[in-house]
Design an enzyme around this catalytic site. Structure first.
Site, mmCIF file in Angstrom:
data_model
loop_
_atom_site.group_PDB
_atom_site.id
_atom_site.type_symbol
_atom_site.label_atom_id
_atom_site.label_comp_id
_atom_site.label_asym_id
_atom_site.label_seq_id
_atom_site.Cartn_x
_atom_site.Cartn_y
_atom_site.Cartn_z
ATOM 1 N N ILE A 161 1.214 -1.453 -0.069
ATOM 2 C CA ILE A 161 -0.248 0.423 -0.017
ATOM 3 C C ILE A 161 0.798 0.827 -0.194
ATOM 4 O O ILE A 161 1.835 1.414 1.130
ATOM 5 C CB ILE A 161 -1.102 -0.073 1.109
ATOM 6 C CG1 ILE A 161 -1.969 -0.884 1.184
ATOM 7 C CG2 ILE A 161 -2.105 1.214 1.397
ATOM 8 C CD1 ILE A 161 -2.883 -1.128 2.483
ATOM 9 N N PRO A 162 0.924 2.041 -1.002
ATOM 10 C CA PRO A 162 2.220 2.540 -1.259
ATOM 11 C C PRO A 162 2.016 4.547 -0.124
ATOM 12 O O PRO A 162 1.725 5.502 -1.143
ATOM 13 C CB PRO A 162 2.947 3.151 -2.862
ATOM 14 C CG PRO A 162 1.475 2.193 -3.563
ATOM 15 C CD PRO A 162 0.387 2.060 -2.858
ATOM 16 N N CYS A 163 1.859 4.528 0.409
ATOM 17 C CA CYS A 163 2.100 6.268 1.004
ATOM 18 C C CYS A 163 3.308 6.530 0.619
ATOM 19 O O CYS A 163 2.770 7.970 1.060
ATOM 20 C CB CYS A 163 1.923 5.609 2.789
ATOM 21 S SG CYS A 163 3.032 4.053 3.763
ATOM 22 N N HIS A 164 4.374 6.032 0.267
ATOM 23 C CA HIS A 164 5.000 6.910 -0.059
ATOM 24 C C HIS A 164 4.940 7.832 -0.949
ATOM 25 O O HIS A 164 5.811 8.892 -1.514
ATOM 26 C CB HIS A 164 6.037 5.930 0.002
ATOM 27 C CG HIS A 164 5.990 5.000 -0.805
ATOM 28 N ND1 HIS A 164 5.517 3.895 0.061
ATOM 29 C CD2 HIS A 164 6.599 4.870 -2.403
ATOM 30 C CE1 HIS A 164 6.048 3.329 -2.162
ATOM 31 N NE2 HIS A 164 6.492 3.762 -3.348
#
Length: 195
Positions: A161-164
């Site tokens: 889950i690419p929160c970056h």
DNA sequence: GCCTATCGTGATG
DNA sequence: CATCACGATAGGC
């Protein structure tokens, strides 16, 4: 200070094509988390799973040991240190960007708002960025950027889950749960460094 | 840069 | 329930 540019996206070529989020209503003592730490290009990486679903992917920093991190995230669940087959495709994806052959199920506990935010994160393609405010708008509540920040910051499954890929509206990076340097490092593997 | 309006959570009573 | 403090915010000046 380097500024980052946001981009339009529609969910194509993003993690949403091979990851499915499953909301776990009663995540309780019935569950057992199998976790193991692995050496990765970003340092020590912990992967946790419940059954055949991934429930945690995060970096192990010095001040936060693997076990205390799990206790903090899942106060009521027991856990056991063991390698599981399902960890393998996750590690491959983190290390090599190798898209998993089979769909990866990610189990999460969260309010409907948080689940909605996390699902939005899945739609951002690699190397692109969006902002807390844009996500808020996409969810129909343009002023909720602050709430989005809360949800993004509590994402228990990094990289998958690419929160970056969420930054501030002013082009600055914003923060990162595991530290801003790690955010930069992960982003650096996705964009052309020469910019 | 500083100031303030705002939102979703979790803690607390 | 009601209230409060807390941010990985945004926008105005």
């Amino acid at each position: 200070m380097k500024k980052y540019i946001t981009a339009e996206y529609d969910g194509k070529n993003s993690n949403s094509e091979f990851i499915e989020l499953v909301n776990i209503e009663d995540i309780d003592t019935e569950c057992l988390i199998s976790y193991e730490t692995y050496d990765s290009r970003f340092g020590k990486l912990m992967i946790g799973s419940i059954g055949d679903s991934i429930c945690y992917v995060g970096f192990v920093t010095i001040e936060l040991s693997a076990e205390s991190e799990l206790k903090k995230r899942f106060p009521k669940i027991s856990f056991k240190k063991e390698t599981k087959e399902i960890h393998k495709p996750v590690l491959n994806f983190v290390e090599l960007g190798k898209v998993p052959e089979k769909k990866i199920y990610v189990c999460l506990k969260g309010t409907s708002f948080r689940i909605a935010v996390w699902n939005e994160l899945l739609k951002i393609p690699s190397g692109k960025f969006t902002t807390y405010g844009i996500i808020a708008s996409r969810l129909g509540n343009p002023k909720a950027s602050r709430g989005v920040g809360n949800a993004v910051g509590s994402n228990p499954v990094s990289i998958l889950i690419p929160c970056h890929r969420v930054i501030r509206g002013d082009g600055n990076l914003g923060g990162y749960y595991w530290g801003i340097d790690l955010k930069k490092m992960v982003i650096g593997t996705e964009i052309d460094i020469s910019e």
